[in-house]
Write a protein that holds these residues in place. Structure first.
Motif, PDB file in Angstrom:
ATOM      1  N   ASN A  55      34.387  36.676  32.550  1.00  0.00           N
ATOM      2  CA  ASN A  55      33.432  37.765  32.083  1.00  0.00           C
ATOM      3  C   ASN A  55      32.597  37.993  33.306  1.00  0.00           C
ATOM      4  OD1 ASN A  55      32.363  38.860  29.718  1.00  0.00           O
ATOM      5  ND2 ASN A  55      30.436  37.622  30.433  1.00  0.00           N
ATOM      6  N   GLY A  56      32.411  39.597  33.262  1.00  0.00           N
ATOM      7  CA  GLY A  56      31.674  39.990  34.342  1.00  0.00           C
ATOM      8  C   GLY A  56      32.403  40.341  35.730  1.00  0.00           C
ATOM      9  N   VAL A  57      33.494  39.858  35.768  1.00  0.00           N
ATOM     10  CA  VAL A  57      34.253  40.008  37.100  1.00  0.00           C
ATOM     11  C   VAL A  57      35.326  40.963  36.884  1.00  0.00           C
ATOM     12  CG1 VAL A  57      35.559  38.793  38.982  1.00  0.00           C
ATOM     13  CG2 VAL A  57      33.731  37.744  37.748  1.00  0.00           C
ATOM     14  N   PRO A  58      35.307  42.020  37.696  1.00  0.00           N
ATOM     15  CA  PRO A  58      36.511  42.949  37.641  1.00  0.00           C
ATOM     16  C   PRO A  58      37.890  42.289  37.482  1.00  0.00           C
ATOM     17  CG  PRO A  58      34.813  43.643  39.638  1.00  0.00           C
ATOM     18  CD  PRO A  58      34.620  42.128  39.005  1.00  0.00           C
ATOM     19  N   ASP A  59      38.519  42.981  36.735  1.00  0.00           N
ATOM     20  CA  ASP A  59      40.160  42.363  36.147  1.00  0.00           C
ATOM     21  C   ASP A  59      40.861  41.964  37.604  1.00  0.00           C
ATOM     22  OD1 ASP A  59      39.384  42.445  33.672  1.00  0.00           O
ATOM     23  OD2 ASP A  59      40.301  44.545  33.314  1.00  0.00           O
ATOM     24  N   ALA A  60      40.687  43.195  38.593  1.00  0.00           N
ATOM     25  CA  ALA A  60      41.430  42.880  39.878  1.00  0.00           C
ATOM     26  C   ALA A  60      41.143  41.803  40.531  1.00  0.00           C
ATOM     27  CB  ALA A  60      41.126  44.255  40.755  1.00  0.00           C
ATOM     28  N   LEU A  61      39.905  41.182  40.296  1.00  0.00           N
ATOM     29  CA  LEU A  61      39.423  39.958  40.979  1.00  0.00           C
ATOM     30  C   LEU A  61      39.658  38.707  40.317  1.00  0.00           C
ATOM     31  CD1 LEU A  61      36.400  41.209  42.827  1.00  0.00           C
ATOM     32  CD2 LEU A  61      38.332  41.053  43.945  1.00  0.00           C
ATOM     33  N   ALA A  62      39.547  38.764  38.955  1.00  0.00           N
ATOM     34  CA  ALA A  62      39.884  37.929  38.025  1.00  0.00           C
ATOM     35  C   ALA A  62      40.833  36.900  38.066  1.00  0.00           C
ATOM     36  CB  ALA A  62      39.620  38.152  36.579  1.00  0.00           C
ATOM     37  N   SER A  63      41.917  37.574  38.758  1.00  0.00           N
ATOM     38  CA  SER A  63      43.281  36.864  38.673  1.00  0.00           C
ATOM     39  C   SER A  63      43.304  36.176  40.358  1.00  0.00           C
ATOM     40  CB  SER A  63      44.373  37.474  38.470  1.00  0.00           C
ATOM     41  OG  SER A  63      44.489  38.677  39.057  1.00  0.00           O
ATOM     42  N   ASP A  64      42.393  36.427  41.051  1.00  0.00           N
ATOM     43  CA  ASP A  64      42.373  35.938  42.421  1.00  0.00           C
ATOM     44  C   ASP A  64      41.961  34.720  42.530  1.00  0.00           C
ATOM     45  OD1 ASP A  64      42.231  35.934  45.172  1.00  0.00           O
ATOM     46  OD2 ASP A  64      41.207  37.587  45.737  1.00  0.00           O
ATOM     47  N   ALA A  65      42.772  33.603  42.646  1.00  0.00           N
ATOM     48  CA  ALA A  65      42.184  32.424  42.688  1.00  0.00           C
ATOM     49  C   ALA A  65      41.180  31.950  43.947  1.00  0.00           C
ATOM     50  CB  ALA A  65      43.430  31.376  42.742  1.00  0.00           C
ATOM     51  N   SER A  66      41.240  32.733  44.993  1.00  0.00           N
ATOM     52  CA  SER A  66      40.500  32.399  46.174  1.00  0.00           C
ATOM     53  C   SER A  66      39.061  33.027  45.907  1.00  0.00           C
ATOM     54  CB  SER A  66      41.214  32.806  47.321  1.00  0.00           C
ATOM     55  OG  SER A  66      41.133  34.311  47.276  1.00  0.00           O
ATOM     56  N   ASP A  67      38.910  33.830  44.723  1.00  0.00           N
ATOM     57  CA  ASP A  67      37.502  34.320  44.736  1.00  0.00           C
ATOM     58  C   ASP A  67      36.668  33.533  43.897  1.00  0.00           C
ATOM     59  OD1 ASP A  67      36.346  37.759  44.691  1.00  0.00           O
ATOM     60  OD2 ASP A  67      35.405  36.074  43.333  1.00  0.00           O
ATOM     61  N   PRO A  68      35.582  33.022  44.520  1.00  0.00           N
ATOM     62  CA  PRO A  68      34.637  32.065  43.960  1.00  0.00           C
ATOM     63  C   PRO A  68      33.675  32.652  42.903  1.00  0.00           C
ATOM     64  CG  PRO A  68      33.490  32.709  46.075  1.00  0.00           C
ATOM     65  CD  PRO A  68      34.846  33.523  45.754  1.00  0.00           C
TER      66      PRO A  68
END
Length: 823
Positions: A55-68
């Motif tokens: 929630n609150g994170v762009p969809d393009a980044l939500a599936s990026d496991a390396s994004d904290p």
């Protein structure tokens, strides 16, 4: 129920919800836009599914496991989690270091499903959960819990820094659901709590180093006397020749080459041995570790029943003792006997492989800890406990500012230990006394207990008691109760005209005022009882600006009219508490002074505090094509910057300011614009008059009309602007007069700067190298240099780091540093 995040893999799916949408009242001035969801896989076959969401994170980044980045979680909030195995027959489990946080989780469908509630209560910081599939550790995920009543990046840090100023380990516990990050400190020896945290932190590395020594030990040479047959002697040395000449030895005489000599001669051949000084030193250190673990374990062995946390702690200590016993049975350590000499030093111990690692790790155990850094996880006390400690310290400091240091300052530092937990000592012995004139004394007591059967029917135990003793007057007392609870309902606000502590906390103050009695010695009847508490206030954590309507609230006005009320107190707002205390300290308890009118300086101070939490990006212009870039920004009203996963401030930029280089005139910061929105795009999606150098992810900020700044920030000969720009806050942007002052991002730095200007002290500002800020613990990169060569820098939760030209560096809160300089 609000869906906050989902972790979807080929092994399991985890959903995390907030049970009630408006469960908590968000009262802090600056709330996080982004929280934390750090994923650490432990299974090489783990695969991420498209159903991932945050929630609150762009969809393009939500599936990026390396994004904290992830949704922020909050204190005193109930969350619901649902964990299900992806394959039939798979069992799943969720584990946490703290057994309390997972005790409401239930397992169903033969272990395929785990669900239940999670509530962090008053614990703030990061929290690490582990997911196990079929008994194997598959994934760790780390979330971050934020306070709702206070500002995380200012008030919380100052509370922790102030509590640490009494005693470092007073601020944290051994086992809690959340943690802050800390580092080792060489300024003092560790307590048992700090020592146990360190031994847990280093033990895996120590185990590896000791195993390396056991596999490749360095042996020593030793000579031992032994009786040997003549024909078996391989080396004839001076000792052997001497025995032959003198006819020494054992057995019958024999003739050899014309000489008469004994059949057996004593020799001292060189032999390899593991009984070296280095191994003796290592053995002694391990024996000391085992002894200390035994002492800590005895604390829990004496208790008949243990809570789940204390039981988990006891089990952990037992495992550590077992691991140390295994190290003591390694061959090189087992063969070592005796003690090394005092002050033993060895080149092998500090340089040989395995030995140097073990030596370094064992020396770490001689250090203390501090709550800042990024090396060691430290479990901090619950926020309500920290708040109670901090309010007591704040009351003492306000009175100290008025009347000087207390007569018995050492009483402030009295602590008691319960297992690995360290608390401030309570009761009559925990008090500090101030001389407020020749015939007047003020005592501040922490958690005194009134249990005298002659004066009290039911024992009373307020948090803080301020006692006034003056010749010719009866005892006068003020009560302050720290309540880290706020009722923010509309019904409460209508009743009291402000948010404040719950009604039951106010009722407790009425009880204190009426139940705490003193025997009046002037009465002829020895049992003549009189009330001594003239006012009682609940101290609650809330930021209320000086021009708010809190003075019109019943909570504030009833302090004078009824003697019972409430006062908002936080590190960023102690004005109301100070006014209430000084009205009694300066004029006595019989008559309270009129409340002071808020002034414009207080209003501006409040605005600066809010500004210190608003991120600002200082953007630079491309070269060549500087003017073209500036014109494009003004016409298109956008600014872009490469996306950086390690820079969370990119997600909540409030303003973008533009640095104009010397090629366009006088260099400086001349323009600024508010950020209306931002998005993540590739560089090729941004249409510019110039061609992109390369395609990479960008953060594109959409701006309001670019406007000239009210005052230009000039570039001086001592300033430097990095080509990639610079981060600051609205506080730094609006207050800076030069580019170097822009680096002053935090309120404490500007408070120090104002004091330096007000006292006309000569100083200069020099910047350390740029680095990523820790959202939990922002630290200044500006060093304030003085004529003497001494320097100081804001160092986050530890306060200000003071480095004199001569002597040892020290940590101060801002108040203590100013007093140190004025002394």
């Amino acid at each position: 129920m609000k869906h906050l995040f989902r972790i979807a893999t080929n092994r399991f799916t985890l959903d995390w919800h907030r049970v009630r949408e408006n469960e908590h009242a968000v009262l802090a001035q600056s709330m996080p836009v982004m929280g934390r969801l750090r994923l650490v896989p432990h299974d090489d076959g783990l695969q991420w599914r498209d159903l991932m969401m945050r929630n609150g994170v762009p969809d393009a980044l939500a599936s990026d496991a390396s994004d904290p980045n992830g949704p922020p979680l909050y204190e005193q909030t109930e969350y619901q989690l649902y964990l299900r195995g992806a394959n039939d027959g798979d069992t799943v489990e969720i584990r946490h270091r703290d057994p309390v946080i997972t005790r409401a989780l239930n397992s169903q469908e033969n272990g395929r499903v785990v669900h239940g509630s999670v509530n962090f209560r008053g614990q703030i910081g990061r929290s690490l959960f582990s997911i196990y599939v079929n008994g194997n550790r598959t994934l760790d995920f780390e979330v971050e819990v934020f306070p709702t009543k206070i500002d995380y990046e200012s008030d919380y840090q100052e509370i922790v820094a102030d509590v640490q100023s009494i005693l470092t380990n007073l601020a944290y516990e051994y086992l809690r659901s959340t943690h802050q990050m800390g580092k080792r400190s060489r300024d003092r020896p560790p307590s048992q709590l700090e020592w146990l945290i360190l031994i847990e932190h280093i033990f895996d590395d120590l185990d590896e180093a000791m195993n390396h020594i056991a596999q490749r030990p360095t042996r020593g040479l030793v000579r031992r006397e032994r009786t040997t047959q003549l024909e078996r002697i391989r080396r004839v040395d001076s000792r052997v020749r001497s025995q032959v000449r003198r006819g020494r030895g054992k057995g019958a005489l024999v003739r050899l080459d014309g000489f008469s000599l004994r059949e057996q001669i004593t020799e001292r051949p060189a032999e390899l041995t593991l009984d070296t000084m280095e191994h003796r030193w290592l053995r002694n250190q391990l024996v000391d570790i085992q002894r200390t673990l035994g002492q800590i374990a005895n604390i829990y062995d004496c208790e008949a029943e243990l809570s789940s946390r204390r039981k988990r702690t006891s089990e952990g200590i037992t495992r550590l003792k077992s691991r140390v016993s295994r190290l003591l049975n390694l061959e090189p350590i087992k063969e070592a006997e005796g003690d090394p000499p005092m002050g033993f030093a060895s080149l092998q111990l500090v340089s040989a492989p395995g030995y140097r690692e073990a030596y370094r790790l064992l020396m770490f155990l001689k250090m203390g800890l501090r709550l800042e850094g990024d090396l060691i996880q430290l479990a901090v006390k619950d926020l309500e406990v920290l708040y109670e400690y901090w309010t007591y310290l704040t009351v003492v400091r306000i009175i100290q500012d008025e009347h000087g240091p207390p007569q018995n300052l050492e009483s402030l530092f009295r602590v008691r230990s319960s297992g690995l937990s360290v608390q401030l000592k309570q009761g009559e012995t925990q008090q500090v006394a101030f001389a407020a004139g020749k015939h007047r004394k003020i005592r501040v007591k922490y958690n005194p207990q009134f249990a005298n059967q002659d004066t009290t029917l039911i024992p009373q135990k307020p948090d803080i008691l301020i006692r006034f003793e003056e010749d010719g007057w009866p005892i006068i007392q003020l009560v302050a109760d720290a309540k880290y609870r706020i009722d923010a309902t509309d019904k409460y606000r209508q009743q009291f005209k402000s948010f404040g502590p719950p009604a039951d906390a106010i009722n407790v103050l009425h009880r204190y005022r009426d139940a705490i009695l003193e025997i009046d010695q002037t009465e002829s009847d020895a049992l003549g009882l009189k009330r001594s508490v003239v006012q009682a206030a609940a101290l609650f954590p809330m930021n209320l600006s000086p021009d708010s309507d809190f003075r019109d609230s019943r909570l504030w006005q009833s302090l004078e009219r009824l003697g019972v009320g409430a006062i908002p107190v936080l590190p960023s707002n102690t004005a109301f508490l100070k006014e209430w205390l000084l009205s009694a300290v300066r004029q006595g308890g019989w008559s309270m002074a009129d409340r002071a009118i808020a002034n414009s300086a207080d209003e501006r101070s409040r605005d600066w505090r809010i500004a210190a939490s608003e991120a600002v990006l200082i953007g630079t212009l491309r070269s060549p094509g500087t003017q073209e870039h500036l014109d494009w920004i003004m016409s298109e009203r956008v600014y872009y910057q490469p996306y950086a996963k390690t820079q969370p401030r990119q997600h909540h930029v409030n303003q973008v300011a533009i640095y104009t280089p010397a090629s366009l005139g006088n260099p400086g910061i001349r323009h600024v614009a508010d950020v209306r929105s931002f998005e993540f795009v590739d560089r090729t999606e941004i249409a510019t008059p110039w061609q992109p150098r390369r395609n990479e992810p960008m953060v594109l900020y959409r701006l309001s009309p670019i406007r000239p700044m009210n005052r230009e920030i000039k570039f001086t000969s001592q300033d430097y602007m990095p080509p990639q720009g610079r981060w600051t806050t609205r506080l730094g942007l609006e207050r800076a007069r030069s580019v170097s002052e822009v680096a002053l991002e935090t309120e404490p730095e500007w408070r120090l700067l104002e004091w330096l200007h007000a006292t006309k002290k000569t100083f200069s500002i020099r910047l350390a190298s740029a680095r990523s800020q820790d959202a939990q613990n922002p630290r200044g990169r500006a060093w304030f240099h003085f004529e003497s060569g001494d320097r100081v820098r804001f160092d986050g939760k530890n306060g200000f780091l003071w480095r004199p030209v001569e002597g040892t560096e020290r940590y101060f809160s801002l108040r203590d540093f100013i007093q140190h300089q004025e002394a």
